[in-house]
Design a protein around this motif. Structure first.
Motif: not given
Length: 314
Positions: A53-78
């Protein structure tokens, strides 16, 4: 122009995509970073989607950082049934040209806030609140340094969209939401009570698509996908003037133009013990407005929100 510094924490997600297009196209925002979290889709997909989405919008100046891949205590939901297998509806995935930024999303939030004067960095949370909860654990004083914390989550009068009383973002990681709401963060919550007032009607989608830009095309396509899903899964009728709710742009719209919303002082608590009511948001309005810890968005000028989306698409 004095720009508002903003970090967006998200899990794209079709309505996250609309919110990002709104933010990417709004010159009033100094968009410091996008941080991603597992939620609507797994973290690898939400991070790729944010980069697409950043690339489509032409906003490559904005960094994208990956964060948490799962909740604090629960199994991941989708929530793939509402967002498509890849998280962005009908869009075909592609490999973005710019990589993920170095550093975990939690560290990116802490660093960006600490590098600027207290109260000047707003945070819009459009997915589960895991990254902010982890950031507060690591840096407890962060709550006092953050500016407005705008959360898309919760439900009261409208009921939930995952269980009868719980909205997905809060339900997915109720412990994280509980920790954030117990902190000193100045949380304004945009629940289903207000986002259900923001409907992507055919006329509104057509107005966005008519702009004829990549940002507008993406936003319109996401809303069109939501129309299909809501009719097939939720069973909304095909009525003139009907449209699916567009949730995640609301916090970004509020940061841009707060007068579009009316807010009520309150105290919000989250159910973390009972599986029957997991993620339920208990909202107490019988509070002293001067000392109330939270704000609850009650009403919205929906046309005003869509006007912002159309303008940002240009």
């Amino acid at each position: 122009m004095n720009k508002q510094s903003l970090i967006i924490d998200c899990d794209p997600g079709v309505d996250d995509a609309v919110a990002l297009m709104l933010a990417f196209g709004s010159p009033a925002l100094d968009l410091l970073a996008i941080t991603t979290v597992g939620g609507n889709a797994p973290l690898a997909k939400t991070t790729r989607n944010a980069r697409m989405l950043r690339q489509i919008a032409g906003r490559q100046d904005v960094p994208v950082h990956a964060g948490a891949d799962r909740p604090l205590r629960r199994k991941p939901a989708g929530a793939g049934e509402f967002h498509g297998e890849e998280g962005l509806g009908f869009m075909t995935p592609f490999a973005p040209t710019r990589p993920v930024a170095d550093g975990h999303g939690v560290d990116a939030i802490i660093s960006a806030v600490n590098a600027r004067p207290p109260g000047t960095v707003a945070l819009a949370l459009l997915g589960p609140l895991t990254n902010l909860a982890l950031a507060l654990r690591r840096e407890p004083l962060l709550a006092r340094r953050l500016g407005a914390v705008a959360v898309m989550g919760g439900a009261r009068s409208e009921g939930g969209n995952i269980t009868p009383s719980a909205e997905f973002n809060i339900w997915a990681d109720p412990e994280a939401a509980d920790e954030v709401l117990r902190s000193e963060c100045r949380v304004t919550m945009f629940s289903l009570d207000v986002t259900h007032q923001v409907r992507a009607t055919e006329a509104r989608i057509a107005a966005i698509g008519a702009v004829g830009t990549p940002k507008g095309d993406v936003a319109a396509a996401m809303m069109t996908f939501s129309q299909t899903v809501e009719r097939e899964i939720v069973g909304w009728p095909s009525l003139s003037g009907w449209g699916p709710p567009v949730h995640d742009p609301c916090p970004v719209a509020w940061v841009l133009k707060p007068e579009l919303f009316t807010l009520k002082p309150c105290k919000i608590a989250v159910e973390t013990q009972s599986e029957l009511t997991r993620g339920h948001t208990s909202v107490e309005f019988r509070v002293d407005a001067a000392t109330a810890p939270h704000l609850w968005a009650a009403t919205v000028d929906a046309d005003g929100v869509f006007d912002l989306i159309v303008k940002a698409a240009g």
